[in-house]
Scaffold this active site. Sequence first.
Site, PDB file in Angstrom:
ATOM      1  N   ASP A  92      41.245  40.709  50.141  1.00 66.00           N
ATOM      2  CA  ASP A  92      40.904  39.227  49.185  1.00 66.00           C
ATOM      3  C   ASP A  92      41.687  39.280  47.244  1.00 66.00           C
ATOM      4  O   ASP A  92      42.060  38.377  46.799  1.00 66.00           O
ATOM      5  CB  ASP A  92      40.256  38.666  48.968  1.00 66.00           C
ATOM      6  CG  ASP A  92      38.897  39.364  48.905  1.00 66.00           C
ATOM      7  OD1 ASP A  92      39.028  40.462  48.592  1.00 66.00           O
ATOM      8  OD2 ASP A  92      37.479  38.937  48.207  1.00 66.00           O
ATOM      9  N   HIS A  93      41.531  40.650  47.122  1.00 71.78           N
ATOM     10  CA  HIS A  93      41.736  41.234  45.334  1.00 71.78           C
ATOM     11  C   HIS A  93      43.274  41.211  45.301  1.00 71.78           C
ATOM     12  O   HIS A  93      43.821  40.303  44.833  1.00 71.78           O
ATOM     13  CB  HIS A  93      41.030  42.342  45.270  1.00 71.78           C
ATOM     14  CG  HIS A  93      39.372  41.947  45.110  1.00 71.78           C
ATOM     15  ND1 HIS A  93      38.734  41.376  45.837  1.00 71.78           N
ATOM     16  CD2 HIS A  93      39.056  41.955  43.305  1.00 71.78           C
ATOM     17  CE1 HIS A  93      37.379  41.458  44.886  1.00 71.78           C
ATOM     18  NE2 HIS A  93      37.551  42.127  43.213  1.00 71.78           N
TER      19      HIS A  93
ATOM     20  N   ASP B 250      31.207  45.623  45.194  1.00 64.40           N
ATOM     21  CA  ASP B 250      31.650  45.183  43.948  1.00 64.40           C
ATOM     22  C   ASP B 250      30.705  43.791  43.704  1.00 64.40           C
ATOM     23  O   ASP B 250      29.781  43.667  43.936  1.00 64.40           O
ATOM     24  CB  ASP B 250      32.584  43.137  45.082  1.00 64.40           C
ATOM     25  CG  ASP B 250      33.124  41.975  43.971  1.00 64.40           C
ATOM     26  OD1 ASP B 250      34.492  42.720  43.522  1.00 64.40           O
ATOM     27  OD2 ASP B 250      32.493  41.470  42.943  1.00 64.40           O
TER      28      ASP B 250
ATOM     29  N   ARG C  23      34.537  36.336  33.796  1.00 61.76           N
ATOM     30  CA  ARG C  23      34.464  37.556  32.749  1.00 61.76           C
ATOM     31  C   ARG C  23      36.076  37.073  32.083  1.00 61.76           C
ATOM     32  O   ARG C  23      36.681  36.922  32.755  1.00 61.76           O
ATOM     33  CB  ARG C  23      35.153  38.520  33.088  1.00 61.76           C
ATOM     34  CG  ARG C  23      33.858  39.860  34.385  1.00 61.76           C
ATOM     35  CD  ARG C  23      34.095  40.472  35.122  1.00 61.76           C
ATOM     36  NE  ARG C  23      32.958  41.072  35.263  1.00 61.76           N
ATOM     37  CZ  ARG C  23      32.736  41.796  36.469  1.00 61.76           C
ATOM     38  NH1 ARG C  23      33.431  42.573  37.510  1.00 61.76           N
ATOM     39  NH2 ARG C  23      31.017  42.165  36.380  1.00 61.76           N
TER      40      ARG C  23
ATOM     41  N   SER D 149      32.588  45.228  36.181  1.00 62.07           N
ATOM     42  CA  SER D 149      33.263  45.954  37.764  1.00 62.07           C
ATOM     43  C   SER D 149      32.477  46.508  38.736  1.00 62.07           C
ATOM     44  O   SER D 149      31.941  47.642  38.085  1.00 62.07           O
ATOM     45  CB  SER D 149      34.663  46.085  37.867  1.00 62.07           C
ATOM     46  OG  SER D 149      34.683  46.718  38.889  1.00 62.07           O
TER      47      SER D 149
ATOM     48  N   ARG E 175      33.359  49.211  40.005  1.00 59.20           N
ATOM     49  CA  ARG E 175      35.046  50.010  40.519  1.00 59.20           C
ATOM     50  C   ARG E 175      34.619  51.829  40.418  1.00 59.20           C
ATOM     51  O   ARG E 175      34.388  51.567  38.866  1.00 59.20           O
ATOM     52  CB  ARG E 175      36.048  49.561  39.833  1.00 59.20           C
ATOM     53  CG  ARG E 175      36.078  49.543  38.506  1.00 59.20           C
ATOM     54  CD  ARG E 175      38.130  48.984  37.899  1.00 59.20           C
ATOM     55  NE  ARG E 175      37.714  47.243  38.046  1.00 59.20           N
ATOM     56  CZ  ARG E 175      37.837  46.733  37.309  1.00 59.20           C
ATOM     57  NH1 ARG E 175      38.978  47.100  35.971  1.00 59.20           N
ATOM     58  NH2 ARG E 175      38.304  45.279  37.463  1.00 59.20           N
TER      59      ARG E 175
HETATM   60  C1  MIC Z   1      36.091  42.371  38.553  1.00 58.35           C
HETATM   61  O1  MIC Z   1      35.539  40.716  38.993  1.00 58.35           O
HETATM   62  O2  MIC Z   1      36.672  42.702  38.306  1.00 58.35           O
HETATM   63  C2  MIC Z   1      36.416  42.631  40.562  1.00 58.35           C
HETATM   64  C3  MIC Z   1      37.763  43.762  40.530  1.00 58.35           C
HETATM   65  O3  MIC Z   1      35.758  42.077  41.807  1.00 58.35           O
HETATM   66  C4  MIC Z   1      35.626  44.468  40.453  1.00 58.35           C
HETATM   67  C5  MIC Z   1      35.871  45.023  41.868  1.00 58.35           C
HETATM   68  C6  MIC Z   1      37.081  45.447  41.333  1.00 58.35           C
HETATM   69  O4  MIC Z   1      37.259  46.893  40.548  1.00 58.35           O
HETATM   70  O5  MIC Z   1      37.507  45.805  42.769  1.00 58.35           O
HETATM   71  C7  MIC Z   1      33.865  43.915  40.389  1.00 58.35           C
HETATM   72  O6  MIC Z   1      33.274  42.904  39.968  1.00 58.35           O
HETATM   73  O7  MIC Z   1      33.557  44.685  40.896  1.00 58.35           O
HETATM   74 FE1  SF4 Z   2      37.583  37.875  43.003  1.00 60.87          FE
HETATM   75 FE2  SF4 Z   2      36.061  39.991  40.893  1.00 60.87          FE
HETATM   76 FE3  SF4 Z   2      37.234  37.468  39.727  1.00 60.87          FE
HETATM   77 FE4  SF4 Z   2      35.397  37.379  42.382  1.00 60.87          FE
HETATM   78  S1  SF4 Z   2      35.657  38.685  40.359  1.00 60.87           S
HETATM   79  S2  SF4 Z   2      37.489  36.686  41.601  1.00 60.87           S
HETATM   80  S3  SF4 Z   2      35.502  39.142  43.330  1.00 60.87           S
HETATM   81  S4  SF4 Z   2      38.418  39.736  40.979  1.00 60.87           S
END
Ligand code: MIC
Ligand code: SF4
Length: 650
Positions: A64-65, A119, A379, A532, A534
């Site tokens: 999905d990302h 996540d 965010r 995140s 990550r």
């Molecule tokens: C995000 O919202 O920053 C992400 C992308 O969903 C991350 C995961 C990632 O960095 O792949 C998260 O929130 O953990």
């Molecule tokens: Fe996707 Fe992370 Fe954004 Fe949620 S916050 S939509 S999981 S990138």
Amino acid sequence: MQQNVTQKIIARHLAAGEMVPGQEIALRIDQTLTQDSTGTMAYLQFEAMGIDRVRTRRSVAYIDHNTLQAGFENADDHKYIQTVAHKHGIYCSKPGNGICHQVHLERFGVPGWTLLGSDSHTPTCGGIGMLAIGAGGLDVAVAMGGGAYYLPMPKVVGVTLTGARPPGVAAKDIILEVLRRLSVKGGVGKVIEYMGPGVATLSVPERATITNMCAELGATSSIFPSDEVTCAFLRAQGREADFSPLEADAGCTYDEALTIDLDALEPLAACPHMPDNVATLAEVGPIRVDQVCIGSCTNASYLDMMRTAVILRGRTVHPHVSLVIAPGSKQVLTMLAENGALADMIDAGARILEAACGFCIGMGQAPCSNAVSVRTINRNFYARSGTESAQVYLASCETAAATALTGVLTDPRTLDVDLAVAMPERFVINDNLIIPPATDGGGEVVRGPNIKPFPVNVELPNLVRGEVLLKMEDNITTDHIMPSNAKLLPFRSNVPYLAEYCLTPVDQEFPARAKASGGGFLVAGHNYGQGSSREHAALAPLQLGIRGVVAKSFARIHQANLLNSGILPLTFVDEADYDRIGQGDALVLAHARSQIAGGDTLILRNDTADFEFPAKLALSPRLRDIVLAGGLLNHTRLSSAGGEGMGNSI
Ligand code: MIC
Ligand code: SF4
């Protein structure tokens, strides 16, 4: 003893430890989820453990990302995830099926169960009464293998919701109010549990908007009780059998308490560049807006989209605004298509995107220079939109849609629109983009050329020495440490490549400096690594030779990721020492192994400025062994070589 909802689920899943806040506990994990940008690493790590099939009750791999497929890398990762999932007993939600948290809520979440996801917004499923926790990919891989998840027993904050929201005030405004009060570090080490008469006024997706953004509070998780509303949602999803009631016992206690009077709430916005920089719309004023983005795992449910459509119906997006809308799932998109709401959006001038993370993670829709962008995401960290000069405001769908029409930040209550939208009796159910795992051992796992070996640390040496390669302020996010955007996200399975961009939003020269000096230390302020989950934010520094981070405090998931990678997360005992250390100073941790084995306080030396200072590394015996071994993978290998199975975690 009377228990709150959080304590009940923990008690039922406790594999080790005592439920004393701050002490390490181990939880049995019922379900896991991964998404593509953290999933490739999690599955590489799972494969490295040599376990045939997942041992959870259900594991799901979402794609999905990154669905942009600007080059082969991205599509190769998708192929890897789908084939590795098929082989190892994991359901795969294909691109187009929707955002992991939205789909998990709709199709898989079960009240009273535990969910571990790679996540940070995994707590979204707290909206359905799950104890859902975000973690690094390696921890999720361990859980898929049947291992417990270790964490400090959280404190529980009881948030009482009284009254009912006035029309035009959204669930998003509730969580923005919590952020305003508690701040982006106010939730560290805590679960935020909601209760009180206001709970019944919120649908499951609205509850999920609120639990979703506990990630922005730095909280471990967030949860609502499982009640009649939960039952109705599951029934409408054709999953009534998954329902069980779960409520706090009368007379149970909470570690902290907060009350929010919903009647008194008004529409809010989080101003650049932090989710807790919250003000009322009246305080921000009618600023001119260039872009509006509606979607993400926070605000892309059926209700969100319907309220958006109701506001847009029969009107036109302002000429200087670009409005983009990404519904949260295939289910939501199908329903909008069937009931005509999609036509209302298109007609008004919205640009419709596929059901995926998209703009939320900087995959397209970078705004123009100096733009003001109003987004319904969670965010608004600096540069996350893809445009460094952009100013991103976070708001509800209602505020965003109203703003798209007027071209200035607008209170939706000023529009003459009836926002009453009913929850459907029955959602459209078609799981044809969810591929069940193989029953016959699965086929070949396909690995494209973009998948590169990931760095693994070495045993902790006795002398840890190095230069302070970067000194940073408070609230450095994982988007600073390992930026994600359309150019970098395709390389999530290629850590050596990503490392070239590590911490570049703070200092462009950092990767070159780190390589030239053969690694060293990082120094930071409070809440280092927020955001995140990550683990690339630990793996890329590891690739560059970072041995330790000395900070005033750490965000939970990042701290765990550092430990799993064998990088020392050290906390200043006396914050004044932060001011006495300069970038370029040489730090020394002598007798590292015996110091760590001997206690929680270590003595470091600043050779350049010629002084010693204490730093905390408070570890459970299990974590101490992990750090000494040079990370969780090494620890696991060492333990299995010693005939103890796959390490303490499994
Ligand atoms: C995000 O919202 O920053 C992400 C992308 O969903 C991350 C995961 C990632 O960095 O792949 C998260 O929130 O953990
Ligand atoms: Fe996707 Fe992370 Fe954004 Fe949620 S916050 S939509 S999981 S990138």
